[in-house]
Design an enzyme around this catalytic site. Structure first.
Site, PDB file in Angstrom:
ATOM      1  N   GLN A   1      30.908  41.269  36.187  1.00 32.34           N
ATOM      2  CA  GLN A   1      31.944  41.815  37.059  1.00 32.34           C
ATOM      3  C   GLN A   1      33.242  41.969  36.266  1.00 32.34           C
ATOM      4  O   GLN A   1      34.196  42.546  36.759  1.00 32.34           O
ATOM      5  CB  GLN A   1      32.200  40.881  38.248  1.00 32.34           C
ATOM      6  N   ASN A   2      33.251  41.405  35.075  1.00 36.24           N
ATOM      7  CA  ASN A   2      34.482  41.377  34.288  1.00 36.24           C
ATOM      8  C   ASN A   2      34.755  42.718  33.627  1.00 36.24           C
ATOM      9  O   ASN A   2      33.835  43.493  33.385  1.00 36.24           O
ATOM     10  CB  ASN A   2      34.407  40.271  33.222  1.00 36.24           C
TER      11      ASN A   2
ATOM     12  N   ASP B   1      36.923  42.788  30.865  1.00 37.01           N
ATOM     13  CA  ASP B   1      37.612  42.452  29.603  1.00 37.01           C
ATOM     14  C   ASP B   1      36.795  42.743  28.350  1.00 37.01           C
ATOM     15  O   ASP B   1      37.305  42.661  27.240  1.00 37.01           O
ATOM     16  CB  ASP B   1      38.037  40.963  29.623  1.00 37.01           C
TER      17      ASP B   1
ATOM     18  N   HIS C   1      32.072  46.683  37.270  1.00 44.31           N
ATOM     19  CA  HIS C   1      33.420  47.076  37.725  1.00 44.31           C
ATOM     20  C   HIS C   1      34.221  47.819  36.661  1.00 44.31           C
ATOM     21  O   HIS C   1      35.440  47.845  36.705  1.00 44.31           O
ATOM     22  CB  HIS C   1      34.188  45.825  38.172  1.00 44.31           C
TER      23      HIS C   1
ATOM     24  N   CYS D   1      41.396  65.743  35.649  1.00 44.73           N
ATOM     25  CA  CYS D   1      40.166  66.405  35.144  1.00 44.73           C
ATOM     26  C   CYS D   1      39.008  65.435  34.962  1.00 44.73           C
ATOM     27  O   CYS D   1      37.889  65.838  34.640  1.00 44.73           O
ATOM     28  CB  CYS D   1      40.471  67.107  33.808  1.00 44.73           C
TER      29      CYS D   1
ATOM     30  N   CYS E   1      46.553  62.104  30.362  1.00 45.97           N
ATOM     31  CA  CYS E   1      45.262  62.528  29.840  1.00 45.97           C
ATOM     32  C   CYS E   1      45.476  63.343  28.553  1.00 45.97           C
ATOM     33  O   CYS E   1      46.319  64.249  28.515  1.00 45.97           O
ATOM     34  CB  CYS E   1      44.581  63.398  30.908  1.00 45.97           C
TER      35      CYS E   1
ATOM     36  N   CYS F   1      44.245  67.228  29.531  1.00 43.53           N
ATOM     37  CA  CYS F   1      44.968  68.165  30.423  1.00 43.53           C
ATOM     38  C   CYS F   1      46.370  67.683  30.756  1.00 43.53           C
ATOM     39  O   CYS F   1      47.105  68.364  31.489  1.00 43.53           O
ATOM     40  CB  CYS F   1      44.159  68.361  31.717  1.00 43.53           C
TER      41      CYS F   1
ATOM     42  N   SER G   1      33.228  33.569  42.004  1.00 46.27           N
ATOM     43  CA  SER G   1      33.487  32.986  43.339  1.00 46.27           C
ATOM     44  C   SER G   1      32.536  33.599  44.359  1.00 46.27           C
ATOM     45  O   SER G   1      32.516  33.190  45.513  1.00 46.27           O
ATOM     46  CB  SER G   1      34.942  33.258  43.738  1.00 46.27           C
TER      47      SER G   1
ATOM     48  N   ALA H   1      31.984  26.513  31.978  1.00 45.76           N
ATOM     49  CA  ALA H   1      30.917  27.363  31.418  1.00 45.76           C
ATOM     50  C   ALA H   1      30.846  27.218  29.903  1.00 45.76           C
ATOM     51  O   ALA H   1      29.751  27.201  29.320  1.00 45.76           O
ATOM     52  CB  ALA H   1      31.186  28.815  31.793  1.00 45.76           C
TER      53      ALA H   1
HETATM   54  C1  BV8 Z   1      32.617  48.884  47.648  1.00 43.62           C
HETATM   55  C2  BV8 Z   1      37.871  45.620  38.882  1.00 43.62           C
HETATM   56  C3  BV8 Z   1      31.903  50.687  49.005  1.00 43.62           C
HETATM   57  C4  BV8 Z   1      39.327  45.821  39.030  1.00 43.62           C
HETATM   58  C5  BV8 Z   1      37.069  44.390  40.831  1.00 43.62           C
HETATM   59  C6  BV8 Z   1      34.313  42.505  53.856  1.00 43.62           C
HETATM   60  C7  BV8 Z   1      33.164  41.789  53.565  1.00 43.62           C
HETATM   61  C8  BV8 Z   1      32.398  42.081  52.447  1.00 43.62           C
HETATM   62  C9  BV8 Z   1      32.790  43.100  51.576  1.00 43.62           C
HETATM   63  C10 BV8 Z   1      33.925  43.783  51.855  1.00 43.62           C
HETATM   64  C11 BV8 Z   1      34.696  43.504  52.980  1.00 43.62           C
HETATM   65  N1  BV8 Z   1      35.751  44.344  52.966  1.00 43.62           N
HETATM   66  C12 BV8 Z   1      35.672  45.148  51.882  1.00 43.62           C
HETATM   67  C13 BV8 Z   1      34.571  44.819  51.218  1.00 43.62           C
HETATM   68  C14 BV8 Z   1      34.069  45.426  50.005  1.00 43.62           C
HETATM   69  C15 BV8 Z   1      34.838  44.909  48.790  1.00 43.62           C
HETATM   70  C16 BV8 Z   1      34.788  43.400  48.716  1.00 43.62           C
HETATM   71  O1  BV8 Z   1      33.802  42.834  48.322  1.00 43.62           O
HETATM   72  N2  BV8 Z   1      35.894  42.755  49.127  1.00 43.62           N
HETATM   73  C17 BV8 Z   1      35.894  41.299  49.137  1.00 43.62           C
HETATM   74  C18 BV8 Z   1      37.102  40.785  48.366  1.00 43.62           C
HETATM   75  C19 BV8 Z   1      35.923  40.837  50.595  1.00 43.62           C
HETATM   76  N3  BV8 Z   1      34.118  45.463  47.676  1.00 43.62           N
HETATM   77  C20 BV8 Z   1      34.464  46.682  47.216  1.00 43.62           C
HETATM   78  O2  BV8 Z   1      35.412  47.322  47.615  1.00 43.62           O
HETATM   79  C21 BV8 Z   1      33.549  47.250  46.151  1.00 43.62           C
HETATM   80  N4  BV8 Z   1      33.230  48.597  46.493  1.00 43.62           N
HETATM   81  O3  BV8 Z   1      32.243  48.070  48.449  1.00 43.62           O
HETATM   82  O4  BV8 Z   1      32.494  50.230  47.802  1.00 43.62           O
HETATM   83  C22 BV8 Z   1      31.741  52.135  48.819  1.00 43.62           C
HETATM   84  C23 BV8 Z   1      30.447  52.654  48.760  1.00 43.62           C
HETATM   85  C24 BV8 Z   1      30.300  54.016  48.620  1.00 43.62           C
HETATM   86  C25 BV8 Z   1      31.429  54.848  48.509  1.00 43.62           C
HETATM   87  C26 BV8 Z   1      32.713  54.306  48.541  1.00 43.62           C
HETATM   88  C27 BV8 Z   1      32.874  52.942  48.700  1.00 43.62           C
HETATM   89  C28 BV8 Z   1      34.244  47.288  44.794  1.00 43.62           C
HETATM   90  C29 BV8 Z   1      34.497  45.872  44.329  1.00 43.62           C
HETATM   91  C30 BV8 Z   1      35.048  45.923  42.891  1.00 43.62           C
HETATM   92  C31 BV8 Z   1      36.504  45.567  42.894  1.00 43.62           C
HETATM   93  N5  BV8 Z   1      36.979  45.492  41.510  1.00 43.62           N
HETATM   94  N6  BV8 Z   1      37.486  44.387  39.555  1.00 43.62           N
HETATM   95  C32 BV8 Z   1      40.095  44.808  38.224  1.00 43.62           C
HETATM   96  O5  BV8 Z   1      39.499  43.917  37.596  1.00 43.62           O
HETATM   97  O6  BV8 Z   1      41.333  44.933  38.230  1.00 43.62           O
HETATM   98  S1  BV8 Z   1      36.585  42.941  41.529  1.00 43.62           S
HETATM   99  C33 BV8 Z   1      37.380  41.605  40.850  1.00 43.62           C
HETATM  100  O7  BV8 Z   1      36.807  40.483  41.535  1.00 43.62           O
HETATM  101  C34 BV8 Z   1      37.102  41.359  39.384  1.00 43.62           C
HETATM  102  O8  BV8 Z   1      36.237  42.278  38.772  1.00 43.62           O
HETATM  103  C35 BV8 Z   1      36.377  40.019  39.425  1.00 43.62           C
HETATM  104  O9  BV8 Z   1      35.467  39.890  38.419  1.00 43.62           O
HETATM  105  C36 BV8 Z   1      35.707  40.142  40.743  1.00 43.62           C
HETATM  106  C37 BV8 Z   1      35.031  38.961  41.334  1.00 43.62           C
HETATM  107  O10 BV8 Z   1      35.806  37.869  41.144  1.00 43.62           O
HETATM  108  P1  BV8 Z   1      35.205  36.738  40.189  1.00 43.62           P
HETATM  109  O11 BV8 Z   1      34.740  37.354  38.935  1.00 43.62           O
HETATM  110  O12 BV8 Z   1      34.235  35.945  40.973  1.00 43.62           O
HETATM  111  O13 BV8 Z   1      36.491  35.927  39.839  1.00 43.62           O
HETATM  112  P2  BV8 Z   1      37.282  34.911  40.758  1.00 43.62           P
HETATM  113  O14 BV8 Z   1      38.625  34.741  40.159  1.00 43.62           O
HETATM  114  O15 BV8 Z   1      37.145  35.318  42.190  1.00 43.62           O
HETATM  115  O16 BV8 Z   1      36.459  33.540  40.612  1.00 43.62           O
HETATM  116  C38 BV8 Z   1      36.400  32.894  39.360  1.00 43.62           C
HETATM  117  C39 BV8 Z   1      35.316  31.840  39.487  1.00 43.62           C
HETATM  118  O17 BV8 Z   1      35.153  31.210  38.232  1.00 43.62           O
HETATM  119  C40 BV8 Z   1      35.638  30.757  40.491  1.00 43.62           C
HETATM  120  O18 BV8 Z   1      34.499  30.463  41.270  1.00 43.62           O
HETATM  121  C41 BV8 Z   1      36.000  29.553  39.603  1.00 43.62           C
HETATM  122  O19 BV8 Z   1      35.633  28.316  40.207  1.00 43.62           O
HETATM  123  C42 BV8 Z   1      35.159  29.815  38.394  1.00 43.62           C
HETATM  124  N7  BV8 Z   1      35.685  29.277  37.146  1.00 43.62           N
HETATM  125  C43 BV8 Z   1      36.965  29.252  36.725  1.00 43.62           C
HETATM  126  N8  BV8 Z   1      37.032  28.705  35.479  1.00 43.62           N
HETATM  127  C44 BV8 Z   1      35.751  28.412  35.120  1.00 43.62           C
HETATM  128  C45 BV8 Z   1      34.887  28.773  36.173  1.00 43.62           C
HETATM  129  N9  BV8 Z   1      33.549  28.590  36.123  1.00 43.62           N
HETATM  130  C46 BV8 Z   1      33.051  28.026  35.005  1.00 43.62           C
HETATM  131  N10 BV8 Z   1      33.801  27.663  33.943  1.00 43.62           N
HETATM  132  C47 BV8 Z   1      35.147  27.844  33.969  1.00 43.62           C
HETATM  133  N11 BV8 Z   1      35.895  27.463  32.898  1.00 43.62           N
END
Ligand code: BV8
Length: 243
Positions: free
Chosen positions: A100-101, A103, A118, A129, A146, A149, A188, A230
């Site tokens: 999902q990252n 980076d 993502h 474009c 861009c 264009c 998460s 991790a």
């Molecule tokens: C879509 C790119 C449809 C941008 C990202 C209600 C219910 C369910 C779903 C939805 C809802 N309302 C809306 C939705 C859909 C929505 C969604 O899921 N929302 C959630 C928040 C409720 N999803 C979307 O919109 C997706 N698209 O559904 O499209 C569609 C279909 C057809 C046509 C049109 C539309 C798109 C989702 C993608 C969003 N973009 N990233 C950017 O990065 O700027 S998501 C973003 O969150 C990041 O990519 C990130 O990777 C991702 C998930 O988060 P995590 O990776 O889990 O990171 P987080 O910080 O949350 O957690 C870190 C974890 O690591 C923790 O658990 C922590 O304990 C742990 N940790 C920390 N340190 C360590 C560790 N573990 C081990 N070792 C460590 N050292």
């Protein structure tokens, strides 16, 4: 047998390991996670800036957010968690890495064929474009344009409300369906459809291992939970050369 030993045994015996990673796998490289303490930038919740609406309303602010993240990632290095996954790929018959990252630290650690659900921070895409260009390591202006264009460019990431790239999403589902072990690392598990891969794996009857600092909403669906960093846990799951 300890959970760690059970997990190492499942991984060593796996025919096809699917791995789903989230921001937690990059945390030990100094990359702020999306949620939790690191999820704020200048008081803004990261997720509120990762939307087409935020970009349309204030492209300059959204680009400041992404340029800030590009600078952090440019200075970061892959950590032992990334390296362990690269090593693991060479020690098991087949490994599919789904992230999902954005980076690209998995790429910099040497992982191949990474499925980026993502998108990524380094490429930019023209809003006019559609031309995509790789700007890895470049310092971008406040409003990048861009090269083809002259239109306004955006980060080539998938924002909330945007569909995941069809080909990548299908490949990720295919890999999870075929795998016999699913390793869920540092996510998460609140973002869909990525988090749905865990349910898909459950239905496919595979051994699911969660590696996280703490339990998550998918913890009831997993078979083995490893709670800790991790970067410390993943290296212990890599079979030695002899195994
Ligand atoms: C879509 C790119 C449809 C941008 C990202 C209600 C219910 C369910 C779903 C939805 C809802 N309302 C809306 C939705 C859909 C929505 C969604 O899921 N929302 C959630 C928040 C409720 N999803 C979307 O919109 C997706 N698209 O559904 O499209 C569609 C279909 C057809 C046509 C049109 C539309 C798109 C989702 C993608 C969003 N973009 N990233 C950017 O990065 O700027 S998501 C973003 O969150 C990041 O990519 C990130 O990777 C991702 C998930 O988060 P995590 O990776 O889990 O990171 P987080 O910080 O949350 O957690 C870190 C974890 O690591 C923790 O658990 C922590 O304990 C742990 N940790 C920390 N340190 C360590 C560790 N573990 C081990 N070792 C460590 N050292």
């Amino acid at each position: 047998m300890s959970e760690l030993a059970r997990a190492a045994r499942a991984v060593a015996g796996g025919r096809h390991i699917a791995v789903l990673t989230g921001a937690g796998v990059s945390a030990e490289s100094g990359i702020p996670t999306f949620r939790g303490a690191g999820g704020l930038w200048r008081g803004f919740d990261s997720a509120s800036l990762a939307t087409p609406e935020a970009f349309a309303a204030n492209p300059k602010l959204v680009w400041e957010f992404y340029n800030w993240r590009r600078e952090i990632v440019a200075r970061a290095d892959p950590n032992p968690a990334h390296v362990a996954l690269t090593k693991l790929a060479g020690r098991v018959p087949r490994l599919s890495l789904i992230t999902q990252n954005v980076d690209r630290l998995h790429h910099r650690a040497g992982s191949r064929g990474v499925l980026e659900l993502h998108g990524n921070l380094w490429e930019i895409r023209c809003t006019r474009c559609g031309e995509t260009s790789d700007r890895t390591g470049d310092i971008l202006p406040p409003l990048p344009s861009c090269g083809a264009c002259g239109g306004l460019a955006r980060p080539a990431v998938v924002w909330f409300g945007e569909a995941l790239p069809d080909d990548v999403w299908s490949a990720a589902q295919e890999s999870v369906r075929d795998a016999d072990v699913l390793l869920v690392v540092g996510t998460s598990a609140v973002v869909y459809p990525a988090a749905a891969l865990v349910t898909l794996g459950k239905r496919a009857g595979q051994t699911i291992i969660e590696v996280n600092l703490e339990p998550t909403p998918v913890s009831d669906a997993i078979d083995i939970g490893l709670y800790g960093k991790a970067g410390e846990l993943l290296p212990q799951l890599v079979p030695s050369e002899q195994e």
